[in-house]
Design a protein around this motif. Structure first.
Motif, PDB file in Angstrom:
ATOM      1  N   ASN A  85       1.275  23.103  -9.584  1.00  0.00           N
ATOM      2  CA  ASN A  85       2.181  23.782  -8.656  1.00  0.00           C
ATOM      3  C   ASN A  85       1.414  24.280  -7.427  1.00  0.00           C
ATOM      4  O   ASN A  85       0.190  24.444  -7.467  1.00  0.00           O
ATOM      5  CB  ASN A  85       2.877  24.943  -9.363  1.00  0.00           C
ATOM      6  CG  ASN A  85       3.839  24.442 -10.432  1.00  0.00           C
ATOM      7  OD1 ASN A  85       4.708  23.622 -10.165  1.00  0.00           O
ATOM      8  ND2 ASN A  85       3.661  24.909 -11.666  1.00  0.00           N
ATOM      9  N   PRO A  86       2.125  24.553  -6.335  1.00  0.00           N
ATOM     10  CA  PRO A  86       1.437  24.945  -5.098  1.00  0.00           C
ATOM     11  C   PRO A  86       0.838  26.345  -5.129  1.00  0.00           C
ATOM     12  O   PRO A  86       0.091  26.711  -4.230  1.00  0.00           O
ATOM     13  CB  PRO A  86       2.545  24.842  -4.040  1.00  0.00           C
ATOM     14  CG  PRO A  86       3.826  24.993  -4.802  1.00  0.00           C
ATOM     15  CD  PRO A  86       3.580  24.352  -6.132  1.00  0.00           C
ATOM     16  N   GLY A  87       1.181  27.124  -6.132  1.00  0.00           N
ATOM     17  CA  GLY A  87       0.648  28.484  -6.235  1.00  0.00           C
ATOM     18  C   GLY A  87       0.978  29.054  -7.594  1.00  0.00           C
ATOM     19  O   GLY A  87       1.486  28.365  -8.482  1.00  0.00           O
ATOM     20  N   LEU A  88       0.670  30.329  -7.762  1.00  0.00           N
ATOM     21  CA  LEU A  88       1.038  31.011  -9.001  1.00  0.00           C
ATOM     22  C   LEU A  88       2.551  31.066  -9.129  1.00  0.00           C
ATOM     23  O   LEU A  88       3.279  31.003  -8.130  1.00  0.00           O
ATOM     24  CB  LEU A  88       0.471  32.436  -9.011  1.00  0.00           C
ATOM     25  CG  LEU A  88      -1.045  32.579  -8.984  1.00  0.00           C
ATOM     26  CD1 LEU A  88      -1.429  34.053  -8.909  1.00  0.00           C
ATOM     27  CD2 LEU A  88      -1.689  31.935 -10.202  1.00  0.00           C
ATOM     28  N   SER A  89       3.023  31.194 -10.341  1.00  0.00           N
ATOM     29  CA  SER A  89       4.472  31.261 -10.550  1.00  0.00           C
ATOM     30  C   SER A  89       5.054  32.493  -9.871  1.00  0.00           C
ATOM     31  O   SER A  89       4.526  33.600 -10.027  1.00  0.00           O
ATOM     32  CB  SER A  89       4.786  31.301 -12.052  1.00  0.00           C
ATOM     33  OG  SER A  89       6.174  31.542 -12.246  1.00  0.00           O
ATOM     34  N   PRO A  90       6.154  32.343  -9.123  1.00  0.00           N
ATOM     35  CA  PRO A  90       6.794  33.499  -8.484  1.00  0.00           C
ATOM     36  C   PRO A  90       7.706  34.258  -9.443  1.00  0.00           C
ATOM     37  O   PRO A  90       8.270  35.283  -9.060  1.00  0.00           O
ATOM     38  CB  PRO A  90       7.601  32.857  -7.359  1.00  0.00           C
ATOM     39  CG  PRO A  90       7.988  31.514  -7.916  1.00  0.00           C
ATOM     40  CD  PRO A  90       6.809  31.072  -8.755  1.00  0.00           C
ATOM     41  N   LEU A  91       7.867  33.769 -10.658  1.00  0.00           N
ATOM     42  CA  LEU A  91       8.779  34.397 -11.613  1.00  0.00           C
ATOM     43  C   LEU A  91       8.051  35.427 -12.470  1.00  0.00           C
ATOM     44  O   LEU A  91       6.883  35.249 -12.813  1.00  0.00           O
ATOM     45  CB  LEU A  91       9.422  33.331 -12.509  1.00  0.00           C
ATOM     46  CG  LEU A  91      10.245  32.270 -11.771  1.00  0.00           C
ATOM     47  CD1 LEU A  91      10.751  31.216 -12.743  1.00  0.00           C
ATOM     48  CD2 LEU A  91      11.404  32.922 -11.023  1.00  0.00           C
ATOM     49  N   PRO A  92       8.737  36.485 -12.866  1.00  0.00           N
ATOM     50  CA  PRO A  92       8.089  37.559 -13.629  1.00  0.00           C
ATOM     51  C   PRO A  92       7.711  37.168 -15.046  1.00  0.00           C
ATOM     52  O   PRO A  92       6.748  37.661 -15.602  1.00  0.00           O
ATOM     53  CB  PRO A  92       9.132  38.680 -13.619  1.00  0.00           C
ATOM     54  CG  PRO A  92      10.433  38.008 -13.366  1.00  0.00           C
ATOM     55  CD  PRO A  92      10.124  36.832 -12.496  1.00  0.00           C
ATOM     56  N   ARG A  93       8.487  36.281 -15.662  1.00  0.00           N
ATOM     57  CA  ARG A  93       8.219  35.812 -17.014  1.00  0.00           C
ATOM     58  C   ARG A  93       7.955  36.978 -17.957  1.00  0.00           C
ATOM     59  O   ARG A  93       8.735  37.891 -18.058  1.00  0.00           O
ATOM     60  CB  ARG A  93       7.074  34.794 -16.995  1.00  0.00           C
ATOM     61  CG  ARG A  93       7.414  33.539 -16.190  1.00  0.00           C
ATOM     62  CD  ARG A  93       6.340  32.496 -16.285  1.00  0.00           C
ATOM     63  NE  ARG A  93       6.731  31.276 -15.565  1.00  0.00           N
ATOM     64  CZ  ARG A  93       6.011  30.206 -15.468  1.00  0.00           C
ATOM     65  NH1 ARG A  93       4.825  30.159 -16.045  1.00  0.00           N
ATOM     66  NH2 ARG A  93       6.453  29.147 -14.799  1.00  0.00           N
ATOM     67  N   ALA A  94       6.823  36.948 -18.695  1.00  0.00           N
ATOM     68  CA  ALA A  94       6.552  37.993 -19.693  1.00  0.00           C
ATOM     69  C   ALA A  94       6.231  39.323 -19.016  1.00  0.00           C
ATOM     70  O   ALA A  94       5.687  39.361 -17.910  1.00  0.00           O
ATOM     71  CB  ALA A  94       5.390  37.564 -20.584  1.00  0.00           C
ATOM     72  N   THR A  95       6.565  40.407 -19.694  1.00  0.00           N
ATOM     73  CA  THR A  95       6.255  41.738 -19.164  1.00  0.00           C
ATOM     74  C   THR A  95       5.463  42.596 -20.144  1.00  0.00           C
ATOM     75  O   THR A  95       4.954  43.647 -19.757  1.00  0.00           O
ATOM     76  CB  THR A  95       7.541  42.506 -18.790  1.00  0.00           C
ATOM     77  OG1 THR A  95       8.377  42.610 -19.942  1.00  0.00           O
ATOM     78  CG2 THR A  95       8.289  41.809 -17.673  1.00  0.00           C
ATOM     79  N   ALA A  96       5.357  42.178 -21.400  1.00  0.00           N
ATOM     80  CA  ALA A  96       4.672  43.000 -22.404  1.00  0.00           C
ATOM     81  C   ALA A  96       3.182  42.679 -22.398  1.00  0.00           C
ATOM     82  O   ALA A  96       2.758  41.587 -22.771  1.00  0.00           O
ATOM     83  CB  ALA A  96       5.271  42.743 -23.780  1.00  0.00           C
ATOM     84  N   VAL A  97       2.374  43.637 -21.965  1.00  0.00           N
ATOM     85  CA  VAL A  97       0.920  43.515 -22.000  1.00  0.00           C
ATOM     86  C   VAL A  97       0.441  44.431 -23.124  1.00  0.00           C
ATOM     87  O   VAL A  97       0.488  45.645 -23.012  1.00  0.00           O
ATOM     88  CB  VAL A  97       0.284  43.922 -20.657  1.00  0.00           C
ATOM     89  CG1 VAL A  97      -1.231  43.757 -20.707  1.00  0.00           C
ATOM     90  CG2 VAL A  97       0.873  43.086 -19.523  1.00  0.00           C
ATOM     91  N   THR A  98       0.006  43.839 -24.220  1.00  0.00           N
ATOM     92  CA  THR A  98      -0.292  44.626 -25.416  1.00  0.00           C
ATOM     93  C   THR A  98      -1.606  45.390 -25.281  1.00  0.00           C
ATOM     94  O   THR A  98      -2.385  45.189 -24.344  1.00  0.00           O
ATOM     95  CB  THR A  98      -0.356  43.734 -26.659  1.00  0.00           C
ATOM     96  OG1 THR A  98      -1.440  42.799 -26.498  1.00  0.00           O
ATOM     97  CG2 THR A  98       0.948  42.992 -26.884  1.00  0.00           C
TER      98      THR A  98
END
Length: 493
Positions: free
Chosen positions: A40-53
């Protein structure tokens, strides 16, 4: 196409998701160069996961990134979920999400879990990687072919915009390129387990729902309205949210869900008929619970979603990807730095495929979520216990902060301390071997007797535990050092 002699690198990594970024950072922090490619041309612009354990935050803290990551933290007051007819319903029920509470995590770790969207976390990791200066990063570049022999891997890379191709020769290849991994496909590795467990339509949108939830600031909201049932998930600053609901792809098209229709569904789910909604993006995905048949094929490895596909339940997917990418990368660094033999790399699959399989199965099973203590134990994975260590500087320091890039010996404060220290000085190891003498309270908290010691890896896994000083301390340490440098790690208890 022959590999240009200048296009040589110790490790090629495919994929700039959390697994690929963590692998590249870990290598760079150990002085190893890599080439990181992303189709892809860059990092994903979507938030996707939010849980950082908690365990993921421990790693980020050790890299000095905790504050920068927490700058994107969501405003939540609970690690559980809220179930109600609509978001505005006055009555509802709090449900467990299979995650430790803040107080539980704080008692077991120098940090705590955080709710941080992936599109905030990934740029932090990328910025840190760029600052380290040892990684070539190529976006818009896909890996189209690979060939390996006993000495290395040759990959063909194609620049998607121009179609230009080049061959790169690497010592090792890491496939961290997601659920539909090209590396996995090229290696001919199949997936075990069910696909299409659930079909979900997801909508990223902006709306002032913070005013609607009030004090019920949870990580996920289960909406039970008969016409708009699904989930609402806070996903970033500026009232950014996700709305998810089941749908039937064989009978529906994504185009059927116009912005107007989605706005109506979101208003019904929220319970606010005139809610201001701006649809940002929409998409669909399938839940799966699949594990790769193997995580290694010669000099190529799989990590993250390329190695296992989990459902979003329990927030296990991204955090497992981080942990296993870190494990694989420090082992690659040991081998490439001459600290261990290549057979050390076999311990990656031996350790992490069972964990990946267990967590994948957990993500798919029905029934109640595990309690916070069980979830925390799964996340920490038996690592060295944390306790605060007295410091002359007054700065708080965890036992986890004592660990170095090699092996670390932690000893009790008894008369045997001198023998342990002398043994470390006497043993010649290809990897760094450091020693710390603990105070009585810290040693007790770690289960170390006054004359005992434990030996820990860079990832805080304990590899040896001596209840007392052995008859020949240098010989005991030398045996372990030989096993680790030879790439056949031994465990002593």
């Amino acid at each position: 196409m022959a590999a240009d002699p200048t296009n040589q690198v110790p490790v090629v990594i495919a994929g700039t998701g959390p697994a690929g970024l963590v692998a590249a950072v870990t290598l760079a922090r150990n002085g190893v160069r890599s080439l990181l490619v992303e189709r892809n041309p860059g990092l994903s612009p979507l938030p996707r996961a939010t849980a950082v354990t908690t365990r993921t935050m421990e790693l980020l803290r050790s890299w000095g990134l905790e504050d920068e990551v927490r700058a994107g933290q969501l405003d939540l007051n609970s690690t559980g979920a809220w179930a109600a007819e609509t978001l505005a319903s006055p009555d509802g029920a709090e449900l467990p999400l299979g995650m430790a509470g803040i107080e539980q995590a704080a008692a077991a770790s120098p940090t705590t879990l955080a709710a941080v969207p992936q599109d905030h976390l990934e740029p932090v990791l990328l910025g840190h990687l760029e600052a380290l200066g040892l990684t070539e990063i190529r976006f818009g570049t896909e890996l189209t072919a690979l060939d390996q022999d006993a000495d290395g891997v040759t990959v063909t890379l194609r620049e998607r915009a121009s179609g230009a191709e080049r061959a790169v020769r690497a010592g090792y290849l890491v496939g961290a390129d997601g659920a539909h991994s090209a590396v996995r496909r090229l290696l001919g590795i199949a997936m075990d387990g069910p696909d299409h467990l659930n079909e979900q339509l997801t909508v990223l949108f902006e709306a002032p729902l913070g005013e609607v939830v009030g004090d019920h600031r949870h990580g996920i909201y289960y909406i039970q309205h008969p016409q708009a049932g699904g989930v609402l998930v806070p996903n970033g600053a500026g009232d950014r949210w996700l709305y998810g609901r089941g749908w039937d792809p064989p009978r529906e098209r994504l185009e059927d869900y116009t912005d107007a229709r989605l706005t109506g569904l979101i208003r019904t789910a929220a319970g606010v008929g005139d809610l201001s909604v701006r649809v940002v993006a929409k998409g669909a995905f399938s839940f799966a619970a699949q594990v790769a048949e193997r995580y290694q094929e010669g000099r190529a490895f799989l990590a993250g979603d390329a190695a296992q596909r989990m459902t979003p339940r329990g927030g296990l997917g991204m955090n497992t990807a981080v942990a296993e990418a870190h494990d694989l990368a420090w082992k690659l660094a040991w081998v490439l730095n001459g600290w261990a033999g290549p057979s050390l790399l076999g311990s990656y699959e031996a350790e992490w495929r069972p964990i990946g399989a267990r967590r994948t199965a957990r993500s798919a099973r029905a029934g109640a979520e595990p309690d916070g203590a069980e979830a925390l134990a799964e996340d920490l994975n038996g690592r060295l216990p944390h306790t605060w260590v007295p410091s002359a500087s007054g700065q708080p320091r965890s036992t986890l902060d004592l660990l170095g890039p090699g092996l670390t010996l932690l000893t009790g404060p008894g008369p045997g301390t001198g023998a342990w220290t002398a043994a470390v000085a006497a043993v010649d190891t290809p990897f760094p071997l450091t020693v710390h003498t603990l105070d009585a309270a810290t040693a007790t908290a770690l289960g170390i007797d006054p004359d005992g010691a434990i030996l820990a890896r860079p990832d805080a896994q304990v590899v040896a535990h001596w209840p007392s000083v052995p008859a020949d301390p240098p010989a005991a340490l030398s045996m372990l050092a030989s096993a680790w440098s030879g790439g056949q790690p031994a465990l002593v208890s």
